[in-house]
Enzyme design. Structure first.
Site, PDB file in Angstrom:
ATOM      1  N   VAL A 158     -22.497  -7.120  -3.067  1.00 34.50           N
ATOM      2  CA  VAL A 158     -22.342  -7.187  -1.619  1.00 34.50           C
ATOM      3  C   VAL A 158     -23.720  -7.228  -0.972  1.00 34.50           C
ATOM      4  O   VAL A 158     -24.583  -6.400  -1.272  1.00 34.50           O
ATOM      5  CB  VAL A 158     -21.556  -5.971  -1.097  1.00 34.50           C
ATOM      6  CG1 VAL A 158     -21.440  -6.025   0.423  1.00 34.50           C
ATOM      7  CG2 VAL A 158     -20.172  -5.913  -1.728  1.00 34.50           C
ATOM      8  N   CYS A 159     -23.928  -8.211  -0.087  1.00 33.84           N
ATOM      9  CA  CYS A 159     -25.170  -8.278   0.672  1.00 33.84           C
ATOM     10  C   CYS A 159     -26.360  -8.351  -0.297  1.00 33.84           C
ATOM     11  O   CYS A 159     -26.354  -9.132  -1.245  1.00 33.84           O
ATOM     12  CB  CYS A 159     -25.228  -7.076   1.603  1.00 33.84           C
ATOM     13  SG  CYS A 159     -26.653  -6.979   2.685  1.00 33.84           S
ATOM     14  N   ALA A 160     -27.390  -7.532  -0.080  1.00 33.81           N
ATOM     15  CA  ALA A 160     -28.550  -7.537  -0.969  1.00 33.81           C
ATOM     16  C   ALA A 160     -28.246  -6.895  -2.315  1.00 33.81           C
ATOM     17  O   ALA A 160     -29.128  -6.831  -3.174  1.00 33.81           O
ATOM     18  CB  ALA A 160     -29.731  -6.838  -0.310  1.00 33.81           C
ATOM     19  N   THR A 178     -26.553 -14.312  -0.653  1.00 31.25           N
ATOM     20  CA  THR A 178     -26.967 -12.937  -0.385  1.00 31.25           C
ATOM     21  C   THR A 178     -27.324 -12.824   1.092  1.00 31.25           C
ATOM     22  O   THR A 178     -27.186 -13.787   1.863  1.00 31.25           O
ATOM     23  CB  THR A 178     -28.161 -12.523  -1.271  1.00 31.25           C
ATOM     24  OG1 THR A 178     -28.372 -11.100  -1.147  1.00 31.25           O
ATOM     25  CG2 THR A 178     -29.443 -13.245  -0.882  1.00 31.25           C
ATOM     26  N   THR A 210     -21.982 -12.002  -1.772  1.00 30.44           N
ATOM     27  CA  THR A 210     -21.661 -12.207  -0.359  1.00 30.44           C
ATOM     28  C   THR A 210     -22.938 -12.313   0.456  1.00 30.44           C
ATOM     29  O   THR A 210     -24.024 -11.948   0.002  1.00 30.44           O
ATOM     30  CB  THR A 210     -20.821 -11.054   0.209  1.00 30.44           C
ATOM     31  OG1 THR A 210     -21.681  -9.952   0.553  1.00 30.44           O
ATOM     32  CG2 THR A 210     -19.749 -10.596  -0.758  1.00 30.44           C
TER      33      THR A 210
END
Length: 379
Positions: A158-160, A178, A210
């Site tokens: 998720v994300c970073a 990312t 994501t």
């Protein structure tokens, strides 16, 4: 990473600009509007299919965090949404004993260490959710994530958190995305990774990644759809008040722009105006709303957030997550507490919080917060 805010590296750059690199500041682009292109239905169907469970009838989902700094919303929001959907067993893990200090705010008591999880589930999890962490190469986390992948778990960065997945060697040669700010670092970690723009969620084999922080909500709904079907996901989306949660994403809308840099610089230089805001923890409160509120208010470059409760004991949220208060007290100074809007649903809470930030600090600061959350804020 400290408990201040996500884009500390960006602060350093803008401060350098103020110290004599003004040309850099004025070379940045102005803010631009970008429209998310449509996603073919076949691509959406393929993402859902890749996330379908292949192990237990009721999947086991592990959310891993390192104890000293794991991103607030990345860690709490998937767990909270999955538990309200009740389609899987969800366990909040830590690499070691003790609480997980989230950044930029909140502290959580995990339900097990990764060692305890392995002892209870030697066959591994069905899914492992990897939030952003302060250290992308934490050896304990990296080794465990890699081992879970080898046991057949689907890994969701998720994300970073995609940088952590990259550091584990799991993005080599794969398609991924990312958080916009950390894309260069992800590609540095894994040069053969193929970046995919304009998608909130990207899957390749057993790896899913994501875009930025707010993407964990549509990602989790996509996972619910894969596990329990579209009608169930739609029901949960309505409960969250999230109207649009498909894969569309306007990547070009998120970048370091001149207004972004100028606002960050101005807010950081006005350090005497910084304030600590309080959020009261209440038993049974919505952990998704709490995470969004705490995260957003902590990204203004004008405020930090602390939680308080009548005692130092952990407060249990509506879906059983134990939040440890920062302060044991019954009241916060007048005018310096913020609400989690307990009468509103989470997606509305985020919009209401951004409106409150605009009222307190102005629209430019609100845009800075939305940019960090990679949230397509309507104007």
């Amino acid at each position: 990473m400290s408990r201040t805010i996500l884009l500390w590296g960006g602060v350093i750059l803008v401060v350098l600009a103020a110290a004599g690199f003004g040309g850099w500041l004025f070379s940045l682009p102005s803010a631009t509007a970008a429209k998310a292109p449509p996603v073919p239905q076949a691509e959406t169907d393929a993402v859902v299919a890749s996330l379908r469970p292949t192990g237990r009838e009721r999947p086991l989902i592990a959310v891993i965090g390192i104890n000293d700094a794991t991103e607030t919303t990345d860690y709490l929001m998937p767990a909270g949404i999955l538990r309200r959907a009740d389609v899987a067993d969800v366990v909040l893990l830590a690499t070691g004993p003790g609480p997980v200090q989230l950044y930029p705010a909140l502290k959580v008591e995990p339900e097990a260490t990764i060692a305890e999880f392995d002892a209870a589930h030697p066959e591994g999890a069905d899914y492992v959710i990897v939030p952003a962490m302060s250290r992308d190469d934490d050896p304990t986390a990296i080794t465990w994530i890699r081992s879970q992948s080898e046991k057949g778990a689907k890994i969701i960065g998720v994300c970073a958190g995609a940088k952590v997945v990259a550091a584990a060697g799991l993005l080599d040669g794969k398609r991924a995305t990312t958080h916009w700010y950390y894309l260069p670092e992800m590609l540095k970690r894994s040069p053969t990774t193929k970046y995919v723009a304009n998608r909130r969620v990207v899957t390749d084999g057993n790896i899913t990644t994501t875009t930025g922080i707010s993407a964990s909500m549509p990602m989790t709904l996509t996972l619910i759809e894969a596990i329990a079907g579209r009608p169930k996901a739609d029901t949960v989306a309505r409960d969250l008040a999230l109207g649009q949660w498909d894969l569309r994403h306007a990547s070009d809308a998120f970048k370091v722009t001149r207004p972004f840099a100028k606002t960050v610089l101005a807010n950081r230089m006005a350090f005497w105006k910084s304030e600590e805001l309080g959020i009261q923890l209440m038993p049974g409160m919505d952990e998704v709303s709490l995470a969004l509120v705490a995260d957003a208010w902590s990204r203004t470059y004008r405020s930090t957030v602390a939680t308080f409760a009548a005692s130092a004991q952990a407060v249990v949220t509506t879906n059983g997550i134990r939040i440890v208060p920062d302060r044991a007290m019954t009241n916060w100074p007048d005018g310096r507490s913020v609400t989690t809007f307990p009468d509103q649903r989470p997606a509305v809470v985020l919009d209401r919080t951004l409106e409150a930030i605009a009222t307190r600090y102005g629209e430019p600061t609100t845009d800075v917060v939305a940019m960090q959350l990679e949230y397509p804020r309507p104007h």
